[in-house]
Design a protein around this motif. Structure first.
Motif, PDB file in Angstrom:
ATOM      1  N   ARG A   1      45.871  53.655   1.054  1.00  0.00           N
ATOM      2  CA  ARG A   1      46.730  52.578   0.967  1.00  0.00           C
ATOM      3  C   ARG A   1      47.410  52.659  -0.326  1.00  0.00           C
ATOM      4  NH1 ARG A   1      47.145  48.175   3.781  1.00  0.00           N
ATOM      5  NH2 ARG A   1      45.190  48.445   4.788  1.00  0.00           N
TER       6      ARG A   1
ATOM      7  N   SER B   1      36.160  47.939   6.561  1.00  0.00           N
ATOM      8  CA  SER B   1      37.681  48.333   6.361  1.00  0.00           C
ATOM      9  C   SER B   1      38.283  47.053   5.753  1.00  0.00           C
ATOM     10  CB  SER B   1      38.187  48.730   7.649  1.00  0.00           C
ATOM     11  OG  SER B   1      39.612  49.084   7.425  1.00  0.00           O
ATOM     12  N   ASP B   2      38.103  46.022   6.050  1.00  0.00           N
ATOM     13  CA  ASP B   2      38.873  44.834   5.630  1.00  0.00           C
ATOM     14  C   ASP B   2      38.475  44.572   4.385  1.00  0.00           C
ATOM     15  OD1 ASP B   2      40.085  44.245   8.011  1.00  0.00           O
ATOM     16  OD2 ASP B   2      38.812  42.702   8.570  1.00  0.00           O
TER      17      ASP B   2
ATOM     18  N   ALA C   1      42.902  52.508   4.433  1.00  0.00           N
ATOM     19  CA  ALA C   1      43.080  51.637   5.646  1.00  0.00           C
ATOM     20  C   ALA C   1      42.635  52.493   7.014  1.00  0.00           C
ATOM     21  CB  ALA C   1      44.376  51.311   5.995  1.00  0.00           C
TER      22      ALA C   1
ATOM     23  N   ALA D   1      40.068  46.999   2.039  1.00  0.00           N
ATOM     24  CA  ALA D   1      41.457  46.582   1.560  1.00  0.00           C
ATOM     25  C   ALA D   1      41.819  45.616   0.629  1.00  0.00           C
ATOM     26  CB  ALA D   1      42.300  46.114   2.878  1.00  0.00           C
ATOM     27  N   ARG D   2      40.742  44.978   0.294  1.00  0.00           N
ATOM     28  CA  ARG D   2      40.590  44.063  -1.089  1.00  0.00           C
ATOM     29  C   ARG D   2      40.252  44.766  -2.238  1.00  0.00           C
ATOM     30  NH1 ARG D   2      39.048  40.976   3.245  1.00  0.00           N
ATOM     31  NH2 ARG D   2      36.983  41.031   2.676  1.00  0.00           N
TER      32      ARG D   2
END
Length: 112
Positions: free
Chosen positions: A82, A9-10, A58, A13-14
């Motif tokens: 997002r 998930s992190d 997200a 996000a990028r």
């Protein structure tokens, strides 16, 4: 498994395309409205066509488990789109991911 899901998930996000292509098992499948998309390359390509207002997603795991055999597991939880400005879209869905332990010990998603 929750740690891997959070790392996935992190990473998304990028760069959502790179994250889905990286964390998928070599024989993984993404469910799409058109059917199944198989393998890292095709799944990466799928995210090239994400609508421009959607920057990514997200999500976080709320539940899941690993089979007694230690080779398969699943995670479930909420997911939001997002937007390009970094905010989360008001609509919310849920995800269900099946994970497979790879020969090198890492976890990669098998079905999303």
């Amino acid at each position: 498994l929750f740690r891997v899901e959070r790392a996935f998930s992190d990473s998304a996000a990028r760069d959502v395309r790179a994250a889905f292509a990286h964390f998928v098992a070599p024989d993984g499948a993404k469910l799409d409205s058109a059917g199944y998309i198989w393998g890292p390359s095709a799944i990466g390509t799928l995210f090239q066509t994400t609508p421009p207002e959607i920057f990514g997603f997200a999500w976080h795991p709320e539940a899941g488990t690993v089979a007694a055999s230690g080779d398969l597991g699943f995670t479930i939880g909420p997911v939001n789109s997002r937007l390009a400005d970094g905010t989360l879209a008001p609509s919310r869905g849920n995800y269900f991911t099946i994970w497979q332990r790879q020969p090198n010990g890492s976890w990669r998603w098998l079905v999303d």
